[in-house]
Design a protein around this motif. Structure first.
Motif, PDB file in Angstrom:
ATOM      1  N   SER A 271       0.846  -1.194   0.000  1.00 43.98           N
ATOM      2  CA  SER A 271       0.000   0.000   0.000  1.00 43.98           C
ATOM      3  C   SER A 271       0.881   1.243   0.000  1.00 43.98           C
ATOM      4  CB  SER A 271      -0.884   0.012   1.253  1.00 43.98           C
ATOM      5  OG  SER A 271      -0.061   0.145   2.420  1.00 43.98           O
ATOM      6  N   ALA A 272       0.271   2.391  -0.237  1.00 42.73           N
ATOM      7  CA  ALA A 272       1.027   3.646  -0.256  1.00 42.73           C
ATOM      8  C   ALA A 272       1.682   3.909   1.097  1.00 42.73           C
ATOM      9  CB  ALA A 272       0.109   4.800  -0.641  1.00 42.73           C
ATOM     10  N   ALA A 273       0.972   3.610   2.186  1.00 41.34           N
ATOM     11  CA  ALA A 273       1.532   3.817   3.529  1.00 41.34           C
ATOM     12  C   ALA A 273       2.695   2.866   3.778  1.00 41.34           C
ATOM     13  CB  ALA A 273       0.446   3.621   4.585  1.00 41.34           C
ATOM     14  N   ARG A 274       2.531   1.622   3.379  1.00 43.66           N
ATOM     15  CA  ARG A 274       3.595   0.633   3.572  1.00 43.66           C
ATOM     16  C   ARG A 274       4.826   1.002   2.756  1.00 43.66           C
ATOM     17  NH1 ARG A 274       6.950  -2.174   6.293  1.00 43.66           N
ATOM     18  NH2 ARG A 274       7.653  -4.124   5.331  1.00 43.66           N
ATOM     19  N   ARG A 275       4.629   1.586   1.589  1.00 41.35           N
ATOM     20  CA  ARG A 275       5.765   2.000   0.768  1.00 41.35           C
ATOM     21  C   ARG A 275       6.585   3.088   1.465  1.00 41.35           C
ATOM     22  NH1 ARG A 275       2.185   2.165  -4.769  1.00 41.35           N
ATOM     23  NH2 ARG A 275       2.235  -0.087  -5.196  1.00 41.35           N
ATOM     24  N   SER A 276       5.909   3.975   2.179  1.00 48.29           N
ATOM     25  CA  SER A 276       6.627   4.993   2.940  1.00 48.29           C
ATOM     26  C   SER A 276       7.520   4.331   3.982  1.00 48.29           C
ATOM     27  CB  SER A 276       5.647   5.945   3.634  1.00 48.29           C
ATOM     28  OG  SER A 276       4.915   6.690   2.696  1.00 48.29           O
ATOM     29  N   ASP A 277       6.964   3.331   4.681  1.00 48.43           N
ATOM     30  CA  ASP A 277       7.733   2.619   5.710  1.00 48.43           C
ATOM     31  C   ASP A 277       8.914   1.875   5.085  1.00 48.43           C
ATOM     32  OD1 ASP A 277       5.971   3.515   7.631  1.00 48.43           O
ATOM     33  OD2 ASP A 277       4.729   1.702   7.562  1.00 48.43           O
ATOM     34  N   LEU A 278       8.659   1.221   3.945  1.00 45.97           N
ATOM     35  CA  LEU A 278       9.725   0.479   3.268  1.00 45.97           C
ATOM     36  C   LEU A 278      10.854   1.410   2.831  1.00 45.97           C
ATOM     37  CD1 LEU A 278       7.664  -2.014   1.043  1.00 45.97           C
ATOM     38  CD2 LEU A 278       9.160  -2.606   2.966  1.00 45.97           C
ATOM     39  N   ALA A 279      10.485   2.580   2.318  1.00 44.72           N
ATOM     40  CA  ALA A 279      11.493   3.537   1.854  1.00 44.72           C
ATOM     41  C   ALA A 279      12.364   4.014   3.010  1.00 44.72           C
ATOM     42  CB  ALA A 279      10.818   4.728   1.187  1.00 44.72           C
ATOM     43  N   ARG A 280      11.736   4.334   4.152  1.00 46.59           N
ATOM     44  CA  ARG A 280      12.511   4.787   5.312  1.00 46.59           C
ATOM     45  C   ARG A 280      13.391   3.663   5.851  1.00 46.59           C
ATOM     46  NH1 ARG A 280       7.363   6.469   6.871  1.00 46.59           N
ATOM     47  NH2 ARG A 280       6.855   8.610   6.262  1.00 46.59           N
ATOM     48  N   GLU A 281      12.828   2.444   5.915  1.00 46.89           N
ATOM     49  CA  GLU A 281      13.613   1.303   6.400  1.00 46.89           C
ATOM     50  C   GLU A 281      14.792   1.030   5.472  1.00 46.89           C
ATOM     51  OE1 GLU A 281      12.984  -3.438   7.540  1.00 46.89           O
ATOM     52  OE2 GLU A 281      11.273  -2.216   6.904  1.00 46.89           O
TER      53      GLU A 281
END
Length: 314
Positions: free
Chosen positions: A148-158
């Motif tokens: 999801s768009a929210a999960r992509r934000s988390d993946l990018a930061r991680e």
């Protein structure tokens, strides 16, 4: 001679968008919840000419090779990288100036840009850029298409956090400059049928053996041994497609001691034997020699130890 194709990859997409340029370059923009993060995937297949892609930059940009991709990176007229970015390799480029990416072969790249001008990185970056190679990070980004768009934000930061942790664990050395790297490559390409030592390549670069080994790996994310082996396989692939030379002659001409050794290495790096590669003549030209796709057999290349006395780079 076909002219280069210039493509502008825009930022600020509001949803997942898939674009195709000239039937060979595909750009997939991923929606990300954080407006300060841009994430896209560039795939080039069956192309016969160079494609220059301009990436608008932010505080910093990660370029991840999902498979072996031959490219040239420039920023402010300065060449940052030229050569094969090996699968699972990550190039980080700091600064808000646009980045020019020239795709010189079939390629598959993820582009992750942090747009915030005041973004603070976990540690200072020598020279404003670094190259690392990490399969875990590659697998992390592979998950974005199904997220999801929210999960992509988390993946990018991680991804960013882990990439900087990996960078911090590396020796603090400046990458070998592009002009020195090109000089080493030209020297090796004219002597592929000969034995080359680490000392010889270091001398061409103008450094000691130990310093050359460290700066070379910092610039290319691979050892000089692997770099040379890939050059040999690339040349062999060209000879297989463009000549009728016997396999044993190609093996010797590319610096392999015998045909069985050549066949073993070629298959490990391309997933097919030299004979099967040659059988593709008349079909669309296979992509970059040395292509290593996920789940394919890979070659385990030893890292050159600068403390050992003398080495021949076979």
């Amino acid at each position: 001679m076909h002219p280069d194709i210039a493509i502008k990859v825009s930022l600020g997409m509001t949803g997942d968008v898939f674009e195709t340029f000239d039937d060979c370059l595909h750009v997939e923009h991923y929606q990300v919840a954080d407006p300060d993060i841009f994430l896209a995937k560039l795939t080039r297949e069956n192309g016969s000419r160079a494609i220059t892609t301009s990436l608008s930059a932010g505080a910093g940009t990660f370029i991840l090779a999902d498979r072996d991709s031959e490219l040239r990176l420039e920023q402010k007229g300065c060449v940052l990288y030229q050569g094969v970015l090996v699968e699972d390799s990550i190039a980080f480029i700091e600064g808000s100036d646009p980045i020019s990416v020239e795709l010189q072969s079939d390629a598959c790249l993820y582009v992750l840009t942090f747009l915030g001008e005041r973004h603070s990185w976990p540690c200072p970056v020598i020279g404003g850029r670094f190259n690392i190679r990490d399969e875990r990070l590659s697998e992390l980004i592979d998950d974005v298409s199904e997220s999801s768009a929210a999960r992509r934000s988390d993946l990018a930061r991680e991804f960013s956090t882990l990439a900087f942790e990996r960078y911090q664990s590396l020796p603090r050395v400046h990458p070998l400059s592009t002009w020195r790297l090109n000089r080493v490559r030209r020297h090796a390409e004219t002597r592929l049928d000969q034995r080359l030592t680490l000392e010889e390549l270091a001398d061409v670069a103008g450094f000691s053996r130990a310093h050359f080994a460290a700066t070379f790996k910092a610039a290319t994310s691979m050892s000089a041994h692997e770099f040379l082996l890939r050059l040999r396989i690339q040349e062999a692939a060209k000879l297989l497609m463009g000549t009728d030379l016997p396999l044993v002659d190609i093996a010797l001409q590319c610096g392999f001691q015998n045909q069985p050794h050549f066949t073993t290495v070629f298959k490990k790096m391309t997933s097919v034997t030299p004979r099967r590669w040659r059988a593709r003549r008349g079909l669309p030209t296979p992509s970059v020699p040395g292509l290593r796709r996920r789940n394919a057999t890979t070659i385990d290349l030893p890292v050159i130890d600068p403390d050992r006395p003398s080495h021949e780079l076979h």
